[in-house]
Scaffold this motif. Sequence first.
Motif, short mmCIF file in Angstrom:
data_model
loop_
_atom_site.label_atom_id
_atom_site.label_comp_id
_atom_site.label_asym_id
_atom_site.label_seq_id
_atom_site.Cartn_x
_atom_site.Cartn_y
_atom_site.Cartn_z
N SER A 140 0.09 -2.88 -6.92
CA SER A 140 -1.25 -3.41 -5.81
C SER A 140 -2.42 -4.19 -6.81
N ALA B 215 -3.29 -4.37 0.01
CA ALA B 215 -2.62 -4.15 -1.29
C ALA B 215 -4.59 -3.16 -1.75
N GLN C 113 -3.86 0.30 -0.92
CA GLN C 113 -2.62 1.03 -1.42
C GLN C 113 -2.97 1.67 -2.89
#
Length: 536
Positions: free
Chosen positions: A43, A137, A140
């Motif tokens: 991530s 991203a 996450q």
Amino acid sequence: MHLTALWQELLVSSTVGAAALSALAGGTLNGLFGRRICILIASFIFTAGGVVLGAAPNKEVLLVGRITVGLGIGIASMTVPVYLAEVSPPHLRGQLVTIYTLFITAGQFIASVVDGAFTYLHHNGWRYMLGLSIVPAVLQFFGFLFLPESPRWLLQKGLTQQARQVLSRIRGGQNIEKEYDRMRTNIEDEEKDAGGAHRILWRMLTRPPTRRALTIGCGLQMFQQLSGINTVMYYSATILQMAGVRDDKQAIWLASATAATNFLFTLVGVWLVERVGRRKLTLGSLIGTALSLTVLAIGFLLSAQHSPAVTLHPTDTSLNSTSCTLYGSCEPCMLDPDCGFCYRENSSTVYDSSCIPAKQTSPDEAAWGRCSNLSQVSDGSLWAYNYCPTSYSWIVLLGLILYLAFFAPGMGPMPWTVNSEIYPLWARSTGNACSAGVNWICNVLVSLTFLHVAEYLTYYGAFFLYSGLTVLGLLFVLGCLPETQGRRLEEMEALFSGNLCSCSASDWDGDGSRNILYNRVKGSDVLSDNDASDME
Ligand SMILES: O[C@H]1[C@H](O)[C@@H](O)[C@H](O)[C@@H](O)[C@H]1O
């Protein structure tokens, strides 16, 4: 940035190429740092890549950004299914890992909508398309800060207390003793220090059950890509243009509809996986995929056979030096990447047609003549690059829809689901790293070669080829893939103890589960095919 064809190809394929490499390296990272840390690392890399992409001042930096994002994709693609399989209870495992693919297809759909929206922003629209990937991203990354490590990985590292706590937490306070003991016994049976990735790979290859699992896992991933999913996704806009959608913007939006269809039918897979099992779902999907690829190929074949003729040839002989003006019909003209077809249409009759070189900077217009400035065209001339106007487009469209309806529930998710569950713990990271690597390598091979394959074999030849490869995949799955539904991860090794392709009907009862249960004998390291039957 005035990208040449080479740079365009480089920018597209660098991400997938980097994903292949980092998926392979992900096995070692997973073994060392655990699933959670790997997902956090992925991530973080996604976020950094997104920033670089959004802010790239030139194509070189853009390339760095694309490679960075690819590195994140590779690690995530192999770690997430392993993590999901390891934290799920056996009866929900298939469904939960299939949801992983559901979210990939949801991501592809959302990305296509974002891309569609930003095509209207002529200045710097691409920066938003690429840069906005930071949002999922970051989500996450922070989401995963709150999630626990896989209890199986913790046990493998000897962190027994933590493993027990995590298991109890994710099972919502239920009694976990039986599950915990089973996991621990199994891990104790396995060799503690399996060594580095290359040693593990060697062990996997020299032991029949893991060699068989690895062959099946990698084969499934290979056939997933060889059935042409990413070609269909990538060229859906072209296919839709063939099918009569003339406006570029409309075609982009309709390509989102393709991504949405892929997503919706993956949902069917989530529903089916624990009802019919992995094997039947994959087989059904392969049969339907091969048939719909044949429908697609027939649509392209009929379009090629009834390809409209070139009726206008330039009178200026100096222009005859280009190969484009030599073609007699649309089919060879559109297969030549340098040329496009300029024509007028009256209901479905094509007239005033010519084959002309495409602009070198952008094939959206012709290099000269009526189709060179499409915004100012007054006589209704149309420009077809990469496709031909045809009245058989409905067959192509039907093939496309059928393809997604059959591929998405089975061949889309099953390779990931099956791979997440067929390896014993000591081989799980390495097995998934190899199979994910095979997926990405085949992805780059198929998407990079499609236009060249089409140039040599024509479009229908290319789709007949994918259909043939899918039939090979069907035979492979028919002979080699056992049913893994409902099995505990700890039992899997026994399921793969027979010969590679020994999934004959007699081994399976009606509901697809195996009648024979093998027990591994503690301390017996190398399990040969014969040994397995001795221990029934
Ligand atoms: O399972 C996924 C899914 O089917 C995607 O739509 C496809 O783009 C990927 O290549 C595949 O691995």
